[in-house]
Design a protein around this motif. Structure first.
Motif, short mmCIF file in Angstrom:
data_model
loop_
_atom_site.label_atom_id
_atom_site.label_comp_id
_atom_site.label_asym_id
_atom_site.label_seq_id
_atom_site.Cartn_x
_atom_site.Cartn_y
_atom_site.Cartn_z
N SER A 104 34.93 45.68 31.15
CA SER A 104 35.64 44.12 30.88
C SER A 104 36.74 44.20 32.03
O SER A 104 37.00 42.91 32.50
CB SER A 104 36.20 44.14 29.42
N LEU A 105 37.49 44.98 32.28
CA LEU A 105 38.41 45.14 33.28
C LEU A 105 37.77 44.98 34.80
O LEU A 105 38.33 44.22 35.42
CB LEU A 105 39.17 46.30 33.23
N PHE A 106 36.72 45.52 34.96
CA PHE A 106 36.11 45.18 36.48
C PHE A 106 35.58 43.68 36.58
O PHE A 106 35.77 43.14 37.47
CB PHE A 106 34.68 46.05 36.61
N LEU A 107 35.33 43.33 35.24
CA LEU A 107 34.60 41.92 35.26
C LEU A 107 35.82 40.72 35.70
O LEU A 107 35.68 39.72 36.16
CB LEU A 107 34.00 41.41 34.12
N LEU A 108 37.09 41.18 34.81
CA LEU A 108 38.22 40.50 35.36
C LEU A 108 38.68 40.62 36.79
O LEU A 108 38.96 39.56 37.36
CB LEU A 108 39.44 40.98 34.28
N ALA A 109 38.32 41.88 37.20
CA ALA A 109 38.87 41.93 38.59
C ALA A 109 37.83 40.99 39.49
O ALA A 109 38.22 40.48 40.61
CB ALA A 109 38.86 43.36 39.25
N LEU A 110 36.78 41.01 39.18
CA LEU A 110 35.58 40.09 39.85
C LEU A 110 35.93 38.58 39.77
O LEU A 110 35.57 37.86 40.73
CB LEU A 110 34.17 40.74 39.64
N ASN A 111 35.79 38.33 38.58
CA ASN A 111 35.70 36.82 38.28
C ASN A 111 37.14 36.15 37.94
O ASN A 111 37.38 34.73 38.01
CB ASN A 111 35.09 36.75 36.92
#
Length: 254
Positions: A104-111
């Protein structure tokens, strides 16, 4: 042979008088030719004055335009992009340390979220800036961690390595992604590019080792042996060298 004639000098005979007249005539012709050439040049400049001034104007406008664009457009754009990087970088770093919520943290970083840009937004909005290049690398690495290897390759192949992003790490990460997709031959190609790109004690033994393992899987034992032996000989203090004898033995078996 020419001789120096003092002012007021009088010729001693008719032949000398004739020679002096011819010399004066030749000198006059030279100055006349020079005057005619200068006159033609002036006429050409006069006829083409508007064109010349136009060319000079275009050059001046181009130089001033470039300086103005760099100072008033590109530099503020770079600064704004660097500022936008703070948000996704925070989540990327947290993801590396928080295994429970890493995806979920990687997705926040991406989006991005809450009106803040993620890496993908920065890539789109600030194309051509150093921050967009770093965001492209980070996006590729985030997709790799999310096991979305096709997207990882897509973004990592767009990265332009610089002082902050080494080419060897980028190429090696592409190799890792191909290996996870089961495309071992492609992985080997990128591992070979990675260790050839830069010679150092960190990435070179790492990608030599990975290239050797990939070559073993492809039953290219001679090539694998060469890579493993290089790790042992050139990088004896590396982490990879600690178990390299086992792999050398595997490469030597028939």
């Amino acid at each position: 042979m020419a001789t120096y004639k003092k002012r007021g000098y009088k010729p001693q005979n008719k032949e000398e008088e004739k020679a002096l007249r011819e010399q004066g005539s030749t000198t006059a012709e030279v100055f006349s030719a020079l005057d005619e050439s200068a006159s033609k040049s002036e006429q050409w400049v006069a006829r083409n004055q508007n064109y010349i001034l136009g060319v000079i104007g275009v050059i001046a406008v181009t130089v001033l335009g470039y300086l103005g664009y760099n100072q008033f457009v590109q530099m503020p754009k770079n600064a704004s992009a660097a500022n936008e990087m703070l948000y996704p970088n925070r989540y990327f770093n947290e993801a590396l340390q928080n295994t429970a919520e890493r995806d979920s943290l990687f997705l926040l970083a991406l989006n991005g979220a809450e009106g803040k840009y993620g890496y993908l937004d920065i890539i789109d909005e600030y194309s051509g800036t150093p921050s967009a290049n770093i965001a492209t690398y980070a996006a590729g690495m985030a997709y790799k961690e999310l096991q979305q290897y096709d997207k990882a390759i897509e973004y990592l192949e767009q990265v332009s390595p610089d002082e902050e992003i080494t080419a060897s790490l980028t190429l090696g990460s592409i190799g890792d992604s191909f290996l996870q997709l089961g495309q071992t031959a492609d992985a080997l190609t990128y591992y070979e590019k990675a260790f050839a790109e830069d010679n150092n004690n960190l990435t070179t033994p790492r990608f030599l080792y990975k290239a050797g393992v990939a070559a073993l899987e492809l039953d290219q034992k001679e090539k694998a042996l060469g890579y493993f032996q290089r790790v042992k000989d050139d990088f004896p203090d590396s982490t990879e060298a600690q178990t390299i004898d086992v792999f050398i033995g595997m490469a030597q078996t028939q």
